[in-house]
Motif scaffolding. Structure first.
Motif, mmCIF file in Angstrom:
data_model
loop_
_atom_site.group_PDB
_atom_site.id
_atom_site.type_symbol
_atom_site.label_atom_id
_atom_site.label_comp_id
_atom_site.label_asym_id
_atom_site.label_seq_id
_atom_site.Cartn_x
_atom_site.Cartn_y
_atom_site.Cartn_z
ATOM 1 N N ARG A 1 0.830 -1.209 0.000
ATOM 2 C CA ARG A 1 0.000 0.000 0.000
ATOM 3 C C ARG A 1 0.862 1.255 0.000
ATOM 4 N NH1 ARG A 1 -5.418 -0.622 -1.328
ATOM 5 N NH2 ARG A 1 -6.045 -2.714 -0.705
ATOM 6 N N ARG A 2 1.803 1.286 -0.908
ATOM 7 C CA ARG A 2 2.676 2.425 -1.141
ATOM 8 C C ARG A 2 2.929 2.493 -2.647
ATOM 9 N NH1 ARG A 2 7.368 2.047 3.573
ATOM 10 N NH2 ARG A 2 5.938 1.816 5.358
ATOM 11 N N LEU A 3 3.466 3.585 -3.118
ATOM 12 C CA LEU A 3 3.917 3.617 -4.509
ATOM 13 C C LEU A 3 5.132 2.721 -4.595
ATOM 14 C CD1 LEU A 3 3.517 7.421 -5.359
ATOM 15 C CD2 LEU A 3 1.826 5.575 -5.506
ATOM 16 N N GLN A 4 5.122 1.763 -5.533
ATOM 17 C CA GLN A 4 6.113 0.710 -5.504
ATOM 18 C C GLN A 4 6.661 0.382 -6.881
ATOM 19 O OE1 GLN A 4 7.843 -0.744 -3.430
ATOM 20 N NE2 GLN A 4 6.796 -1.125 -1.493
ATOM 21 N N ILE A 5 7.790 -0.319 -6.859
ATOM 22 C CA ILE A 5 8.224 -1.162 -7.972
ATOM 23 C C ILE A 5 8.292 -2.571 -7.382
ATOM 24 C CG2 ILE A 5 9.449 0.664 -9.186
ATOM 25 C CD1 ILE A 5 12.068 -0.594 -8.192
ATOM 26 N N GLN A 6 8.023 -3.562 -8.180
ATOM 27 C CA GLN A 6 7.891 -4.919 -7.648
ATOM 28 C C GLN A 6 9.190 -5.425 -7.045
ATOM 29 O OE1 GLN A 6 5.677 -7.656 -10.124
ATOM 30 N NE2 GLN A 6 6.823 -9.411 -9.353
ATOM 31 N N GLU A 7 10.308 -5.058 -7.650
ATOM 32 C CA GLU A 7 11.591 -5.522 -7.140
ATOM 33 C C GLU A 7 11.820 -5.052 -5.695
ATOM 34 O OE1 GLU A 7 11.937 -5.102 -11.634
ATOM 35 O OE2 GLU A 7 11.018 -4.000 -9.970
ATOM 36 N N ARG A 8 11.504 -3.780 -5.435
ATOM 37 C CA ARG A 8 11.689 -3.248 -4.086
ATOM 38 C C ARG A 8 10.698 -3.878 -3.106
ATOM 39 N NH1 ARG A 8 11.287 2.207 -4.870
ATOM 40 N NH2 ARG A 8 9.082 2.273 -4.342
ATOM 41 N N LEU A 9 9.466 -4.073 -3.544
ATOM 42 C CA LEU A 9 8.461 -4.693 -2.691
ATOM 43 C C LEU A 9 8.917 -6.077 -2.236
ATOM 44 C CD1 LEU A 9 5.612 -4.784 -1.452
ATOM 45 C CD2 LEU A 9 4.762 -5.577 -3.673
ATOM 46 N N THR A 10 9.450 -6.861 -3.151
ATOM 47 C CA THR A 10 9.935 -8.204 -2.835
ATOM 48 C C THR A 10 11.055 -8.148 -1.798
ATOM 49 O OG1 THR A 10 9.457 -8.795 -5.135
ATOM 50 C CG2 THR A 10 10.752 -10.360 -3.856
ATOM 51 N N PHE A 11 11.995 -7.232 -2.015
ATOM 52 C CA PHE A 11 13.125 -7.070 -1.098
ATOM 53 C C PHE A 11 12.662 -6.641 0.285
ATOM 54 C CE2 PHE A 11 16.162 -4.164 0.901
ATOM 55 C CZ PHE A 11 17.294 -4.956 0.970
ATOM 56 N N GLU A 12 11.745 -5.669 0.352
ATOM 57 C CA GLU A 12 11.308 -5.141 1.642
ATOM 58 C C GLU A 12 10.617 -6.202 2.490
ATOM 59 O OE1 GLU A 12 10.560 -0.407 0.685
ATOM 60 O OE2 GLU A 12 8.957 -1.840 0.264
ATOM 61 N N ILE A 13 9.788 -7.023 1.863
ATOM 62 C CA ILE A 13 9.076 -8.065 2.602
ATOM 63 C C ILE A 13 10.062 -9.066 3.201
ATOM 64 C CG2 ILE A 13 7.510 -10.032 2.362
ATOM 65 C CD1 ILE A 13 6.047 -8.326 0.186
ATOM 66 N N ALA A 14 10.986 -9.557 2.389
ATOM 67 C CA ALA A 14 11.946 -10.553 2.860
ATOM 68 C C ALA A 14 12.873 -9.978 3.927
ATOM 69 C CB ALA A 14 12.756 -11.098 1.688
ATOM 70 N N GLN A 15 13.345 -8.759 3.712
ATOM 71 C CA GLN A 15 14.252 -8.152 4.670
ATOM 72 C C GLN A 15 13.578 -7.914 6.010
ATOM 73 O OE1 GLN A 15 17.420 -8.798 3.086
ATOM 74 N NE2 GLN A 15 17.804 -7.045 4.421
#
Length: 210
Positions: A129-143
């Motif tokens: 629920r933010r302005l995103q790019i998919q690559e960053r979203l994937t990284f943020e969740i895992a981190q």
């Protein structure tokens, strides 16, 4: 710019921009595309769009990692992979403000404690629920899972359809982007990653996706 400075700027900007200014900006956009913002069907549109964007971007008002701090320690002795598949999410492309719709698949190997599965879904929503790019979203969740739960390893795979590619530009309807990020044991152990992929394939993910 560091995270704290960025948040401070966002808070300052939020204080400076009024709801009325947002609605005026939307009316300007309607005029720019050739519409009359004062015709009956569009009279309430600026108000609705302003309200909708607050919902689309609700993740800015929270730290998604907070949902992970309530854990259960009665799973001591369980050291196998925990997998939550097909977590649906909606996000918005930061380049075109177009929807990103897809599913996240998460796995982690706990060390002494586990988190409620609904918390993993809330974590995905918090970052989506933010302005995103998919690559960053994937990284943020895992981190986030790695930093808070400190498991032996974390894996996150996201598959999503991007409306900025579906509805404009090349207009490739049905194309989906797959991204992945691995932390700890999943990063170093090829066999562990293959086991994760296999568990996902058992749920009829697209053949050959990995």
């Amino acid at each position: 710019m560091d995270t704290s400075a960025a948040k401070a700027n966002l808070e300052k900007l939020d204080r400076q921009v009024t709801r009325e200014e947002v609605e005026d900006a939307i009316r300007t956009l309607l005029i720019w595309v050739g519409e009359d913002p004062y015709r009956e069907g569009l009279l309430e549109t600026p108000k609705r769009v302003a309200k909708a964007f607050k919902e689309y971007c609700a993740g800015y008002a929270m730290d998604p990692r907070d949902v992970l701090y309530r854990t259960f320690e009665d799973a001591v002795g369980y050291e196998d992979m925990v997998v939550l598949r097909h977590i649906p999410f909606e996000s918005m492309c930061e380049h075109h403000l177009a929807p990103i719709v897809g599913n996240a698949h998460i796995a982690y190997i706990p060390v002494g404690r586990v988190v409620g599965i609904s918390k993993l879904a809330r974590l995905v929503d918090g970052y989506a629920r933010r302005l995103q790019i998919q690559e960053r979203l994937t990284f943020e969740i895992a981190q986030a899972i790695g930093e808070v739960l400190k498991p032996k390893g974390v894996a996150c795979i996201i598959e999503a359809e991007h409306f900025c590619m579906k509805c404009r530009g090349v207009r490739k309807n049905g194309s989906r982007l797959t991204t992945s990020h691995f932390v700890g044991a999943f990063s170093s152990d090829h066999g562990l990653r293959q086991e994760f992929y296999q568990r996902l394939r058992c749920e009829a993910l697209p053949t050959g996706a990995y």
